[in-house]
Enzyme design. Structure first.
Site, PDB file in Angstrom:
ATOM      1  N   ASN A  87      33.677  44.076  44.202  1.00  0.00           N
ATOM      2  CA  ASN A  87      33.215  45.133  45.099  1.00  0.00           C
ATOM      3  C   ASN A  87      32.234  46.018  44.344  1.00  0.00           C
ATOM      4  OD1 ASN A  87      32.974  47.631  46.514  1.00  0.00           O
ATOM      5  ND2 ASN A  87      34.810  47.091  47.675  1.00  0.00           N
ATOM      6  N   PRO A  88      30.939  45.811  44.563  1.00  0.00           N
ATOM      7  CA  PRO A  88      29.930  46.528  43.765  1.00  0.00           C
ATOM      8  C   PRO A  88      30.018  48.051  43.885  1.00  0.00           C
ATOM      9  CG  PRO A  88      28.919  44.713  44.980  1.00  0.00           C
ATOM     10  CD  PRO A  88      30.323  44.841  45.482  1.00  0.00           C
ATOM     11  N   GLY A 127      45.053  58.406  36.893  1.00  0.00           N
ATOM     12  CA  GLY A 127      46.035  58.318  35.817  1.00  0.00           C
ATOM     13  C   GLY A 127      45.379  58.281  34.454  1.00  0.00           C
ATOM     14  N   PHE A 128      44.331  57.473  34.318  1.00  0.00           N
ATOM     15  CA  PHE A 128      43.622  57.289  33.039  1.00  0.00           C
ATOM     16  C   PHE A 128      44.573  56.850  31.930  1.00  0.00           C
ATOM     17  CE2 PHE A 128      41.251  60.796  35.233  1.00  0.00           C
ATOM     18  CZ  PHE A 128      40.235  59.989  35.713  1.00  0.00           C
ATOM     19  N   ARG A 145      32.309  38.283  37.672  1.00  0.00           N
ATOM     20  CA  ARG A 145      31.891  38.520  39.056  1.00  0.00           C
ATOM     21  C   ARG A 145      32.405  39.889  39.513  1.00  0.00           C
ATOM     22  NH1 ARG A 145      34.024  35.437  44.471  1.00  0.00           N
ATOM     23  NH2 ARG A 145      32.875  36.757  45.936  1.00  0.00           N
ATOM     24  N   ILE A 146      31.527  40.661  40.140  1.00  0.00           N
ATOM     25  CA  ILE A 146      31.922  41.967  40.637  1.00  0.00           C
ATOM     26  C   ILE A 146      32.374  41.815  42.087  1.00  0.00           C
ATOM     27  CG2 ILE A 146      31.165  44.345  41.057  1.00  0.00           C
ATOM     28  CD1 ILE A 146      31.323  43.496  38.069  1.00  0.00           C
ATOM     29  N   GLY A 167      37.517  48.816  34.639  1.00  0.00           N
ATOM     30  CA  GLY A 167      38.006  50.196  34.670  1.00  0.00           C
ATOM     31  C   GLY A 167      37.746  50.978  33.405  1.00  0.00           C
ATOM     32  N   GLU A 168      37.619  50.288  32.273  1.00  0.00           N
ATOM     33  CA  GLU A 168      37.569  51.008  31.006  1.00  0.00           C
ATOM     34  C   GLU A 168      36.287  50.804  30.212  1.00  0.00           C
ATOM     35  OE1 GLU A 168      41.994  51.008  29.477  1.00  0.00           O
ATOM     36  OE2 GLU A 168      41.635  49.358  30.854  1.00  0.00           O
ATOM     37  N   GLY A 207      37.836  42.756  34.340  1.00  0.00           N
ATOM     38  CA  GLY A 207      38.097  44.156  34.700  1.00  0.00           C
ATOM     39  C   GLY A 207      36.930  45.060  34.342  1.00  0.00           C
TER      40      GLY A 207
END
Lengths: 612, 334
Positions: free
Chosen positions: A505-506, A107-108, A502-503, A578-579, A576
């Site tokens: 899922n790496p 989607g972005f 904290r990540i 994602g960006e 987050g």
């Protein structure tokens, strides 16, 4: 015309003016006076063009009516928002609208909000009394389904000769359509990112006969940080200070715009690790001074920031008599791995193995989940999922202690514990545990349910100041190669370091950063939605003429995470990702390009004609 | 896409008879041959092409590559671009052709596209491909929106006031440098046309792109034998590293003897309204030493008549650098 933007010596600045709508976004000290007196100054304007999201999957809606019930099969990043909007438009109670989005082909940001085709499909289906499927063409995706707004940002930085910032002013203008209220918030990170006593961020808007812009991956901060980081790099060069050192010199101790501490900020460690992994100490600052295999090298860097917050979220967990668990949340997986993350969370909290966890997403009949936007889905769902799991476990323990014939009958709930899918008496240890499925079966229960909820920290108008300033941070180090004899510039190597809490899922996390860096290569070198000067139509409205990075443009990408949990945002400390990977990358590439070619590109993209 | 009737030709005669009923073989043809379809289907989806009848020529026995008795090469019209690019003789004796084809499109497209189809590849001018825009090539007399519009990728050589559309093919540029001959069969028999005469300049009839008439079917393409000691090379410059049409490209076939250039054939792509053979550059090169100064003079000569538009002025310098670099690489001693 606002005098702030009327730089007489730079005619392109006058092309867009504040108009009557200018606004003050952030201010402290006396930036004008400090700038006037500053021993070192930079006054430059940076331009980012319109860009189009171009997810592979086109936007489309399938609308089905059953009496007064409307069902929409969508590829939405925000199903509950879509339900609200469609219910309003069709005069229906919200409960009469169901939106289903099981998968999204990226989607972005283009699929965050409903566009006209959604209501058009619903109206046509109502009219015809039949299901209607409406899919946009690629060309339409360039017109009225959102794009990144063109921005123009005048940056004024003043510093001492030693490299301490004394004044920072950002005046930005962005384009929007004749109707919308969209805000491209280029000043999002400016007020807190560096320590500077005198600062002002102002913005204006220019209405254009174009489609409405909308959020595109890292809206505001991505074009904003392109400008601020480019200005920082230019001023560092002017002062003959290493750009990494320049950041170190201006690292803030607290968020100076709010006067509160950062919840967790490790930007200096990002810079240190990035410089080390990249080999930055071998950089010679003179233009064109670095060569390898007959190619001129350019090295550049920039930092990144992105807001960290939560939307409200609700989730529901079932522990079932076949030993499986089902977690349900009305959020969406837009290709970022939300299904996987939720399964991981449920498995970790309940001890049910991953392969026995079923995840249900993307349906407004499920508990209301967050928007898949703002890099907030993971951070938002964590507390709700953990809460739901705890609630389900509580119900399970009650079943264990109240079911006649149960091995735990007559025990008290707080004497029991639940780990790895087994209930046991704390005093006796886990080895004595009974699988939860056995307990449910002996109680003749198909499942027990738990509900969880968490509140929003984003979007609510706050009366009181937050206790902490919460963001993610990062940096990129970039190597470009330059062949002047054929005017060929390529990105050859990128090292990115991210401080995003904290990540969870790496692998999925790395994928987000790498994908964003690829998009950043496109932003820096290629992407530009061009409008025909006579009729205003986006003319390069196809993926052959709208140039994006392809595989052959993607070099070795190295991603490192610092992994400092930020428990101010949620119990697991995950922000987050994602960006943020797209923030700063264009500024790092333009700096590397300058280092190789001597050309400062202040209007993206860096096309061949700007280097020739 | 408009509805159309699909038929299949089993031999060239059938195809020619079917095609001969067309009113034109140029833009707006009511009858079209289809082979790989990589241009035609694309344009039909955009309604830029709307033939009523489409004749499938993929079954014609024209898919062979054969050596000729004079040492040249005969390439069937239906030979797929991938097969042509990877053919051992092409890779050895006509490297420029292999390199040109492999620099274009994607493996999937090259697997479909044919030799004749690539010769007839249509321009990527954005205004030609958008039926809401004026375009003299698509709709004669409607005007050229590109000249006043977004023209960064468009031509600087061979343009007219009516059209500045670029010929997008890479293969055609190599074929121009190789002096390919196009063999055509039509209602009046067979004829052979050198590639330099096959494509037309837009002039005041940009809708006419080739010498083809209704019923004309390209049968094969022949290449003369490689000049002894010659080397060839194709260099393509574009924004991104792959899958983009050329902003400038150069196909060069050069023979160097004792440090002197004894033979040179030069063609440019991405800058011309047709595959752009440059006799001017060849004259500057022939008989001269293989030095950068000579290459630069040749490049200046090739671009002397360039007419840049508002956004594509950089192509003049880019094409020069492209040609100089191609000449440098092709004349480098191994």
């Amino acid at each position: 015309m606002n005098p702030d933007l009327k730089a007489e010596d730079d005619p392109q600045v006058v092309a867009t003016t504040y108009g009557p709508e200018h606004r003050l976004q952030s201010e402290r000290g006396d930036p004008d006076a400090a700038f006037a007196k500053a021993p070192a100054k930079l006054d430059q304007t940076y331009v980012t063009p319109s860009e189009t999201h171009n997810p592979i999957e086109l936007q489309g809606t399938t609308a089905i009516w059953d009496g007064q019930m409307l069902t929409l099969y969508e590829e939405s990043q925000a199903i509950f928002n879509m339900r609200t909007v469609l219910a309003q438009m069709f005069g229906l109670p919200k409960e009469n609208v169901r939106v289903i989005t099981k998968f999204v082909g990226s989607g972005f940001g283009s699929k965050l909000w409903p566009w006209t085709h959604c209501s058009l499909a619903a109206a046509a289906a109502r009219q015809l009394g039949k299901p209607v499927k409406l899919v946009l063409s690629r060309k339409m995706m360039f017109q009225t389904a959102g794009h990144r707004a063109r921005t123009q940002q005048r940056m004024r930085l003043g510093a001492t000769q030693e490299g301490k910032l004394v004044s920072l002013m950002q005046d930005y203008v962005y384009e929007r359509s004749m109707l919308d209220e969209y805000h491209e918030n280029c000043g999002e990170a400016t007020p807190f990112h560096y320590s500077v006593p005198n600062l002002r961020v102002k913005f204006g808007r220019a209405r254009r006969n174009i489609g409405s812009p909308s959020d595109m991956r890292g809206p505001g901060a991505v074009p904003g940080l392109y400008a601020t980081e480019s200005a920082m790099n230019e001023l560092a060069d002017q002062l003959k200070i290493d750009p990494v050192q320049f950041r170190v010199l201006n690292e803030p101790k607290i968020d100076e715009s709010l006067g509160v501490p950062f919840s967790s900020r490790h930007l200096l460690e990002c810079l240190q690790l990035g410089a080390e992994k990249f080999g930055w100490s071998k950089r010679t600052p003179e233009i064109g001074s670095m060569k390898r295999d007959g190619l001129t090298l350019g090295w550049g860097m920039a930092t990144a920031a992105w807001v960290a917050a939560r939307f409200a979220a609700a989730a529901n967990i079932q522990l079932r008599d076949d030993g499986t668990t089902r977690i349900a949340c009305g959020t969406q997986d837009i290709g970022t791995g939300t299904y996987t993350i939720l399964a991981q969370l449920a498995a970790e909290r309940t001890g049910v193995p991953l392969e026995k966890v079923e995840v249900a997403l993307g349906d407004t009949s499920l508990p209301e989940g967050p928007v898949s936007g703002g890099s907030m889905a993971t951070a938002s769902v964590i507390p709700a999922v953990l809460d739901a799991a705890d609630d389900a476990i509580k119900s399970l323990l009650t079943v264990a202690t109240t079911t006649p014939g149960s091995p735990f009958e007559k025990r008290k709930n707080d004497e029991l514990a639940f780990e790895n899918g087994r209930v046991f008496v704390k005093a006796n240890g886990p080895a004595s545990g009974v699988p939860f499925a056995d307990l449910l079966r002996s109680a003749d229960l198909r499942f027990v349910t738990g509900n969880g909820q968490s509140n929003a920290t984003f979007g609510e108008e706050k009366k009181e100041k937050p206790k902490f300033s919460t963001h993610s941070y990062g940096c990129h180090f970039v190597e470009v190669t330059w062949q002047p004899e054929i005017a060929r510039l390529r990105v050859n190597r990128v090292v990115s370091v991210m401080d995003a809490g904290r990540i969870i899922n790496p692998l999925a996390g790395r994928n987000q950063i790498e994908g964003a860096v690829v998009m950043g290569i496109g932003m820096a070198l290629f992407e530009h939605t061009t409008y025909d000067p006579q009729n205003g139509a986006p003319i390069n409205s196809n993926v052959a003429d709208y140039i994006m990075a392809v595989n052959a443009d993607v070099p070795k990408l190295e991603v490192h995470f610092l992994d400092y949990p930020d428990t101010e945002i949620n119990p697991l400390g995950a922000r987050g990702i994602g960006e943020i990977g797209l923030a700063g990358i264009a500024a790092a590439i333009t700096a590397a390009t300058h280092h190789a070619t001597g050309v400062r590109v202040r209007e993206l993209p860096i096309t061949i004609e700007k280097l020739i | 896409m408009k509805l159309f009737e699909l038929s299949r030709a089993d031999d060239p005669g059938q195809a020619i008879a079917a095609g001969a009923k067309a009113t034109t073989a140029q833009q707006g043809a009511d009858i079209r041959f289809i082979a790989g379809g990589t241009t035609l289907i694309d344009l039909m989806k955009l309604n830029v092409e709307a033939p009523q009848k489409v004749v499938d020529v993929t079954h014609l026995p024209l898919a062979k590559i054969e050596t000729l008795s004079d040492g040249g090469l005969k390439i069937g019209a239906m030979v797929r671009n991938s097969d042509l690019a990877y053919h051992p003789i092409v890779r050895k004796d006509y490297a420029v052709l292999s390199e040109a084809i492999l620099s274009g499109a994607s493996p999937q497209l090259r697997n479909m596209a044919t030799t004749a189809g690539n010769l007839l590849q249509r321009t990527r001018c954005m205004y030609f491909r958008d039926t809401t825009m004026p375009c003299n090539k698509r709709e004669p007399g409607s005007g050229c929106a590109a000249i006043t519009g977004v023209n960064r990728s468009l031509a600087i050589l061979g343009t007219s006031e009516h059209c500045i559309a670029t010929n997008p093919s890479d293969m055609n540029v190599a074929l121009a440098a190789l002096e390919a001959i196009i063999h055509i069969r039509g209602t009046k028999g067979d004829r052979s046309v050198p590639i330099s005469d096959f494509h037309l300049l837009p002039g005041d009839t940009p809708q006419r792109e080739t010498v083809l008439e209704p019923g004309d079917l390209i049968i094969h393409v022949t290449l003369p034998p490689p000049a002894p000691g010659s080397r060839s090379f194709y260099l393509k410059l574009r924004d991104r590293a792959s899958y983009e049409f050329a902003l400038a490209s150069a196909a060069v076939v050069v023979t160097v003897d004792g440090g002197k250039i004894t033979g040179a054939r030069v063609a440019l792509g991405g800058v011309g309204t047709k595959p752009w053979r440059s006799p001017e550059a060849e004259t500057e090169l022939t008989g001269q030493a293989a030095t950068e100064a000579v290459f630069r003079k040749a490049a200046d000569a090739a671009l002397r008549d360039a007419k840049p538009q508002s956004q594509n002025g950089f192509k003049v310098e880019l094409a020069k650098r492209c040609l100089v670099h191609a000449l440098k690489l092709v004349t480098q001693t191994a």
